[in-house]
Design an enzyme around this catalytic site. Structure first.
Site, mmCIF file in Angstrom:
data_model
loop_
_atom_site.group_PDB
_atom_site.id
_atom_site.type_symbol
_atom_site.label_atom_id
_atom_site.label_comp_id
_atom_site.label_asym_id
_atom_site.label_seq_id
_atom_site.Cartn_x
_atom_site.Cartn_y
_atom_site.Cartn_z
ATOM 1 N N HIS A 241 0.848 -1.198 0.000
ATOM 2 C CA HIS A 241 0.000 0.000 0.000
ATOM 3 C C HIS A 241 0.885 1.251 0.000
ATOM 4 C CE1 HIS A 241 -2.767 3.041 1.695
ATOM 5 N NE2 HIS A 241 -3.737 2.271 1.238
ATOM 6 N N CYS A 279 -3.567 2.869 -4.384
ATOM 7 C CA CYS A 279 -4.450 3.711 -3.563
ATOM 8 C C CYS A 279 -4.458 5.123 -4.132
ATOM 9 C CB CYS A 279 -3.988 3.709 -2.108
ATOM 10 S SG CYS A 279 -5.060 4.714 -1.054
ATOM 11 N N HIS A 306 -7.575 0.744 -4.061
ATOM 12 C CA HIS A 306 -8.327 1.567 -3.109
ATOM 13 C C HIS A 306 -8.696 2.808 -3.892
ATOM 14 C CE1 HIS A 306 -6.410 0.027 0.920
ATOM 15 N NE2 HIS A 306 -7.071 -0.911 0.270
ATOM 16 N N HIS A 360 -12.380 4.745 2.136
ATOM 17 C CA HIS A 360 -12.924 5.824 2.970
ATOM 18 C C HIS A 360 -14.243 6.332 2.382
ATOM 19 C CE1 HIS A 360 -8.611 6.791 4.553
ATOM 20 N NE2 HIS A 360 -8.976 5.559 4.744
ATOM 21 N N TYR A 376 -14.551 5.401 7.722
ATOM 22 C CA TYR A 376 -15.307 4.243 7.240
ATOM 23 C C TYR A 376 -16.812 4.315 7.530
ATOM 24 C CZ TYR A 376 -10.886 2.291 5.951
ATOM 25 O OH TYR A 376 -9.678 2.092 5.331
HETATM 26 C C1 DNO Z 1 -6.675 3.603 6.406
HETATM 27 C C2 DNO Z 1 -6.040 2.836 5.329
HETATM 28 C C3 DNO Z 1 -4.880 2.012 5.829
HETATM 29 C C4 DNO Z 1 -4.445 1.009 4.801
HETATM 30 C C5 DNO Z 1 -3.332 0.143 5.268
HETATM 31 C C6 DNO Z 1 -2.888 -0.839 4.231
HETATM 32 O O1 DNO Z 1 -7.824 3.768 6.383
HETATM 33 O O2 DNO Z 1 -5.676 3.615 4.266
HETATM 34 O O3 DNO Z 1 -5.251 1.344 6.980
HETATM 35 O O4 DNO Z 1 -5.506 0.210 4.498
HETATM 36 O O5 DNO Z 1 -2.287 0.924 5.564
HETATM 37 O O6 DNO Z 1 -1.852 -1.618 4.709
#
Ligand code: DNO
Length: 404
Positions: A241, A279, A306, A360, A376
Site C-alpha cells: 500500500h 491507492c 483503493h 474511505h 469508514y
Molecule cells: C486507512 C487505510 C490504511 C491502509 C493500510 C494498508 O484507512 O488507508 O489502513 O488500508 O495501511 O496496509
C-alpha cells in the site's frame, strides 16, 4: 468484465453486517484477523472461521488487509528472524485457505495521518483533512519530538507555534490522541491506548534514529527476498500500500510514495506475486504524482485498488473529497484497470478478479447517528461504491461494444 466490488469489513464488531454488504451488491470482503497482534501467526483455524462466516453470507474473502508488518521487520532488528518466519507461516496458512491476495504496508510507526477527522465540506458532510502546519504543531509543541523543529521551514515553524498557542490543552490532547491512537487503533497500530501513549510513540520513533531512506529500502528488499518465495509457493499475491500521506513525516523515511518508488519495489523481486495496492487517495495527496501515468506503469502488478479522491491545499495539505470529485481522473484510472483485466484474461492469468474497494467515504445522512471507524462511514462509502461501479460498468461497455 468488471472489477470485483469489495468492502472493508472490521469483523463481528463492525456496525455494518455481512448481510448488509450482500444487499449492497458486495462480492468480496476485505478483512483481517484483527485480534491477532502484529508479528504473530494467523492460524488456519481462525482464518477458516472468518472465511466460513463470509461465505455463509454469499460472498468470499477477497483480500487480507492488512497482514501487518511488525516494526521489528521494518527496522530489521531484534527478533527479525522470528517475525519473518511468522509472516511466512501466515502467508502459507492464508494460501492454504484459498485467500490469494494480501495487502500490507511498510510505513514506519504511523499507518496514516490526518489532523482533522471532522472537517465540514461545503455540502455539510464531514470528511478528513491533513494540514501540515497543524501537524507541525503536534510534532514540535505537543509531542515535543527531540529536534522536530529542524524538519520544518522557519515559516511552517512560525505557523505551528501560532496554531499551538491558539489551542486549549484539551484540543492539543485530542489532536495527539487522534493521530497516535484513534486513527491507528483499529488497524493494528503500533501504539495502543494507554496513559503514556505519547511516550511510547516517541520510543517507537526513536528506533528509526539511524534508519534513513536507503536503510528502510534495504530492509524492505531483504524482507521481500525472504518472504516472496513463500508467497509464490502459497499462491498468494502480495500488494504493498502507498504511504499516506506520500511524503515524510516525523523525521521518518518514506519509500512507497512515488512512481519511482513503486517501480523500484516491484523490480526488487521480479515476480507477479510482488505487487501493489493502488491507492488513488493516498497517492493523489502529492501534486507531483501523475496518478494516471502511475496506473499505466504499474498496471500488471496491481492486485488491489483503493479508490477515492482528494483535493490538495497549499503547503502539503489535502482533504478527502467525494470518490469521483477531486483531482484523480477516476474515469482514466478505471479504464486502465479494466483494460488490464482484459489483458489478464487474454493472457490466461489467474489473477483476473482485480478487486477494488471504495476507500474511505464522506460522513453523510445517517452516518452522523452511527458509529464507525474514522474514514469508514456506511453511507458515504456506499455512495462511492455506487458511483465507481456505475462508472466502471459504462467504461466496460465502451471496451466491449454490444452487438446489435
Ligand atoms: C486507512 C487505510 C490504511 C491502509 C493500510 C494498508 O484507512 O488507508 O489502513 O488500508 O495501511 O496496509
Amino acid at each position: 468484465m468488471a472489477l470485483e466490488k469489495t468492502w472493508r469489513w472490521f469483523g463481528a464488531g463492525d456496525s455494518v453486517s455481512l448481510q448488509w454488504l450482500r444487499q449492497m451488491g458486495i462480492e468480496g470482503v476485505v478483512t483481517a484477523l484483527y485480534n491477532v497482534p502484529a508479528g504473530e501467526v494467523w492460524q488456519t483455524g481462525d482464518i477458516r472461521t472468518v472465511k466460513a462466516e463470509i461465505e455463509r453470507n454469499g460472498m468470499h474473502w477477497s483480500v487480507a488487509e492488512s497482514l501487518p508488518v511488525a516494526e521489528g521487520i521494518k527496522t530489521h532488528s531484534g527478533d527479525y528472524t522470528r517475525l519473518r518466519d511468522n509472516y511466512r507461516r501466515s502467508l502459507h496458512n492464508l494460501g492454504a485457505c484459498g485467500i490469494d491476495t494480501v495487502c500490507y504496508n511498510f510505513m514506519p510507526v504511523l499507518d496514516w495521518a490526518r489532523t482533522n477527522l471532522h472537517f465540514r465540506n461545503e455540502q455539510g458532510g464531514e470528511t478528513m483533512l491533513f494540514d501540515y502546519p497543524t501537524f507541525a504543531a503536534f510534532d514540535i509543541h505537543i509531542l515535543r519530538r527531540p529536534d522536530a523543529a529542524e524538519d520544518y521551514t522557519p515559516h511552517v515553524r512560525q505557523q505551528a507555534q501560532e496554531i499551538a498557542a491558539r489551542m486549549t490543552g484539551a484540543q492539543q490532547e485530542e489532536l495527539a490522541h487522534n493521530i497516535i491512537v484513534v486513527t491507528q487503533a483499529f488497524i493494528h497500530g503500533a501504539v495502543s491506548e494507554s496513559n503514556d501513549y505519547k511516550q511510547r510513540f516517541l520510543d517507537y520513533l526513536d528506533t528509526y534514529r539511524h534508519i534513513g531512506k536507503e536503510e528502510l529500502r534495504d530492509n524492505l528488499a531483504r524482507f521481500l527476498k525472504d518472504i516472496m518465495p513463500a508467497a509464490e509457493e502459497a499462491g498468494v499475491n502480495l500488494c504493498i500500500h502507498a504511504d499516506d500521506p506520500p511524503f515524510p513525516l516525523l523525521g521518518l523515511p518514506r519509500i512507497a510514495s512515488t512512481q519511482e518508488d513503486f517501480l523500484r519495489i516491484t523490480a526488487q523481486y521480479d515476480s507477479t506475486a510482488n505487487g501493489v495496492t493502488f491507492c488513488t487517495g493516498s497517492l493523489s495527496a502529492r501534486p507531483d504524482n501523475d496518478i494516471v501515468a502511475m496506473a499505466h506503469a504499474l498496471a500488471p502488478r496491481i492486485h488491489f485498488a483503493h479508490l477515492r479522491n482528494t483535493r490538495t491545499l497549499p503547503q502539503f495539505g489535502f482533504y478527502e473529497s467525494g470518490h469521483l470529485d477531486g483531482t484523480v481522473d477516476m474515469f482514466a484510472v478505471l479504464e486502465i484497470l479494466l483494460k488490464e483485466q482484459a489483458d489478464r484474461i487474454r493472457a490466461g492469468r489467474k489473477d483476473i478478479r482485480m478487486p477494488f474497494r471504495p476507500d474511505h467515504g464522506l460522513r453523510i445522512l445517517d452516518d452522523f447517528s452511527r458509529t464507525a471507524n474514522p474514514g469508514y462511514p456506511l453511507y458515504g462509502r456506499l455512495k462511492g461504491l455506487a458511483e465507481i461501479d456505475g462508472m466502471q460498468q459504462a467504461i466496460a461497455r465502451t471496451l466491449t461494444p454490444m452487438r446489435c
